[in-house]
Motif scaffolding. Structure first.
Motif, PDB file in Angstrom:
ATOM      1  N   MET A  17       0.791  -1.234   0.000  1.00 51.32           N
ATOM      2  CA  MET A  17       0.000   0.000   0.000  1.00 51.32           C
ATOM      3  C   MET A  17       0.825   1.288   0.000  1.00 51.32           C
ATOM      4  O   MET A  17       0.258   2.366  -0.085  1.00 51.32           O
ATOM      5  CB  MET A  17      -0.943   0.011   1.200  1.00 51.32           C
ATOM      6  N   HIS A  18       2.146   1.178   0.139  1.00 43.05           N
ATOM      7  CA  HIS A  18       2.942   2.416   0.085  1.00 43.05           C
ATOM      8  C   HIS A  18       4.295   2.129  -0.554  1.00 43.05           C
ATOM      9  O   HIS A  18       5.228   1.694   0.122  1.00 43.05           O
ATOM     10  CB  HIS A  18       3.131   2.998   1.492  1.00 43.05           C
ATOM     11  N   GLU A  19       4.369   2.355  -1.854  1.00 37.92           N
ATOM     12  CA  GLU A  19       5.638   2.245  -2.577  1.00 37.92           C
ATOM     13  C   GLU A  19       5.734   3.425  -3.533  1.00 37.92           C
ATOM     14  O   GLU A  19       4.800   4.220  -3.662  1.00 37.92           O
ATOM     15  CB  GLU A  19       5.728   0.925  -3.364  1.00 37.92           C
ATOM     16  N   HIS A  20       6.890   3.501  -4.204  1.00 38.58           N
ATOM     17  CA  HIS A  20       7.094   4.524  -5.226  1.00 38.58           C
ATOM     18  C   HIS A  20       7.784   3.879  -6.417  1.00 38.58           C
ATOM     19  O   HIS A  20       8.719   3.106  -6.232  1.00 38.58           O
ATOM     20  CB  HIS A  20       7.986   5.650  -4.699  1.00 38.58           C
ATOM     21  N   VAL A  21       7.323   4.207  -7.614  1.00 40.16           N
ATOM     22  CA  VAL A  21       8.048   3.749  -8.802  1.00 40.16           C
ATOM     23  C   VAL A  21       9.239   4.681  -9.028  1.00 40.16           C
ATOM     24  O   VAL A  21      10.387   4.246  -8.957  1.00 40.16           O
ATOM     25  CB  VAL A  21       7.128   3.661 -10.031  1.00 40.16           C
ATOM     26  N   LEU A 142      -5.752   9.613  -2.319  1.00 40.63           N
ATOM     27  CA  LEU A 142      -5.286  10.955  -1.967  1.00 40.63           C
ATOM     28  C   LEU A 142      -4.218  10.863  -0.891  1.00 40.63           C
ATOM     29  O   LEU A 142      -4.290  10.001  -0.005  1.00 40.63           O
ATOM     30  CB  LEU A 142      -6.457  11.780  -1.429  1.00 40.63           C
ATOM     31  N   LYS A 143      -3.240  11.771  -0.953  1.00 36.25           N
ATOM     32  CA  LYS A 143      -2.164  11.739   0.035  1.00 36.25           C
ATOM     33  C   LYS A 143      -1.866  13.136   0.562  1.00 36.25           C
ATOM     34  O   LYS A 143      -1.825  14.105  -0.203  1.00 36.25           O
ATOM     35  CB  LYS A 143      -0.904  11.174  -0.606  1.00 36.25           C
ATOM     36  N   CYS A 144      -1.655  13.217   1.871  1.00 37.37           N
ATOM     37  CA  CYS A 144      -1.231  14.464   2.501  1.00 37.37           C
ATOM     38  C   CYS A 144      -0.234  14.116   3.591  1.00 37.37           C
ATOM     39  O   CYS A 144      -0.191  12.968   4.058  1.00 37.37           O
ATOM     40  CB  CYS A 144      -2.430  15.225   3.071  1.00 37.37           C
ATOM     41  N   GLY A 204      -0.272   6.698   7.430  1.00 34.50           N
ATOM     42  CA  GLY A 204       0.966   6.141   6.891  1.00 34.50           C
ATOM     43  C   GLY A 204       2.128   6.287   7.865  1.00 34.50           C
ATOM     44  O   GLY A 204       2.179   7.238   8.645  1.00 34.50           O
ATOM     45  N   HIS A 205       3.037   5.329   7.798  1.00 30.64           N
ATOM     46  CA  HIS A 205       4.240   5.280   8.630  1.00 30.64           C
ATOM     47  C   HIS A 205       3.929   5.053  10.114  1.00 30.64           C
ATOM     48  O   HIS A 205       4.800   5.246  10.968  1.00 30.64           O
ATOM     49  CB  HIS A 205       5.123   6.524   8.458  1.00 30.64           C
ATOM     50  N   ALA A 206       2.709   4.621  10.416  1.00 29.85           N
ATOM     51  CA  ALA A 206       2.397   4.243  11.801  1.00 29.85           C
ATOM     52  C   ALA A 206       3.335   3.128  12.265  1.00 29.85           C
ATOM     53  O   ALA A 206       3.670   3.037  13.449  1.00 29.85           O
ATOM     54  CB  ALA A 206       0.931   3.795  11.906  1.00 29.85           C
ATOM     55  N   HIS A 261       6.905  -0.967   1.949  1.00 27.02           N
ATOM     56  CA  HIS A 261       8.314  -0.652   2.240  1.00 27.02           C
ATOM     57  C   HIS A 261       8.614   0.845   2.120  1.00 27.02           C
ATOM     58  O   HIS A 261       9.671   1.286   2.538  1.00 27.02           O
ATOM     59  CB  HIS A 261       9.251  -1.338   1.245  1.00 27.02           C
ATOM     60  N   ASP A 262       7.742   1.615   1.444  1.00 26.07           N
ATOM     61  CA  ASP A 262       8.069   2.997   1.090  1.00 26.07           C
ATOM     62  C   ASP A 262       9.350   3.019   0.246  1.00 26.07           C
ATOM     63  O   ASP A 262      10.199   3.887   0.410  1.00 26.07           O
ATOM     64  CB  ASP A 262       8.217   3.864   2.361  1.00 26.07           C
ATOM     65  N   SER A 263       9.465   2.029  -0.652  1.00 28.68           N
ATOM     66  CA  SER A 263      10.679   1.935  -1.463  1.00 28.68           C
ATOM     67  C   SER A 263      10.476   2.635  -2.798  1.00 28.68           C
ATOM     68  O   SER A 263       9.349   2.976  -3.167  1.00 28.68           O
ATOM     69  CB  SER A 263      11.015   0.464  -1.718  1.00 28.68           C
TER      70      SER A 263
HETATM   71 ZN   LIG Z   1       6.560   7.277   0.604  1.00 26.49          ZN
END
Ligand SMILES: [Zn+2]
Length: 318
Positions: A17-21, A142-144, A204-206, A261-263
């Motif tokens: 649920m939280h990655e980056h290309v 949506l992200k904040c 996020g990042h909890a 991973h927030d990778s």
């Molecule tokens: Zn991120």
């Protein structure tokens, strides 16, 4: 059906649920194109697709790409990756700042130097309903963000616009939060005051926190927890991250956690060699290879893993 980079799909399947290309710095690339991290769309797209195909082979079907404006979102490049890989990619909209707004937005809107209408919500809604840029790719989340500095005026304006776009479109919200200062609670309070159902929000990042009382308070307020920085061991070590997820499962909260991973497949803001040395497990396969086995060893059941990877993402986007 949730929108993805290649169009709506019936099932997202197992989802990070939280990655980056890609994380790009367009103004740097315009002016110093010969930086060692140099950007070539086709080369980087092929690299990213190969990384994502390895993820698919490890059992993950979908990644939510939470790269929004402020992190160098460039959807034409993500579209090329989506053409090349079997992994489904979900795009997001929103704005990433811990503090002030970028001047384009900061100099407009209520209370600003030049005044006029605030364009944030309008742009977010356009991304969700018509598509991003000229790609036709619709965002689905949506992200904040807020961080150590707390809810600054700039962050507050993004949260307001995100809430407005959420109420207009129904798209779910995810945040970037600062767990060390229990920042998720302030985010929940603001979003709730703006009329947002906290059951549609991922804090996020909890997973950077080992404070179970804090995490249970976020859950009691109705939100999902992003246990989404596996591999960034300098913020919170592997064993602690795993122990917290296992403990929260034991306390009955598997239905409220999502994983990631927030990778980045490629990020020009990192020195890749240094990152590999300092964070050897900060990559897309860490959850499949290391985290899930460690969770099972601590008694987390297959059903709970399925909830975190499949059931909860399905509900969030449902
Ligand atoms: Zn991120």
């Amino acid at each position: 059906m949730p929108a993805t980079v290649t169009g709506p799909v019936a099932e997202l399947g197992a989802t990070l649920m939280h990655e980056h290309v890609f994380g790009l710095s367009p103004e740097i690339l315009w002016n110093w194109p010969d930086i060692p991290e140099g950007w070539d769309l086709e080369t980087r797209a092929r690299e990213a697709a190969a990384k994502l195909d390895a993820l698919k082979a490890a059992g993950i079907d979908t990644v939510v790409d939470l790269t929004v404006v402020g992190l160098g979102r460039y959807v034409p490049a993500v579209q090329r990756v989506a053409e090349l890989t079997s992994v489904t990619i979900v795009a997001a909209t929103g704005l990433y700042t811990y503090d002030a707004l970028p001047p384009y937005f900061g100099n407009r809107g209520p209370g600003s130097l030049f005044g006029g209408p605030d364009r944030l919500a309008e742009f977010f809604v356009r991304d969700l309903t018509e598509g991003i840029g000229r790609t036709g790719v619709k965002a689905a989340m949506l992200k904040c963000a807020s961080d150590r500095q707390g809810m600054t005026d700039g962050c507050r304006r993004v949260f307001r616009a995100v809430a407005e776009a959420h109420l207009t479109t129904g798209a779910p919200i995810t945040t970037h939060s600062h767990s060390a200062s229990r920042g998720g609670l302030e985010q929940q309070k603001l979003l709730a005051s703006l009329g947002v159902d906290l059951g549609r929000v991922v804090i996020g990042h909890a997973g950077d926190s080992t404070d179970l009382a804090y995490l249970e308070e976020l859950v009691a307020n109705g939100s999902y927890l992003g246990m989404d920085r596996f591999g960034i061991d300098t913020i919170c070590p592997f064993d602690d991250r795993v122990a917290v997820v296992a403990a929260m499962c034991e306390r009955g909260h598997a239905g409220r956690m999502v994983l990631g991973h927030d990778s980045y497949c490629f990020n020009d803001r990192f020195d890749a060699a240094v990152v590999r040395r300092r964070h050897p497990r900060y990559h897309l396969l860490h959850i499949s290879q290391d985290v899930l086995p460690a969770l099972r060893a601590r008694g987390v059941t297959e059903e709970q893993i399925h909830q975190m990877l499949v059931g909860n993402p399905r509900r969030i986007f449902g």
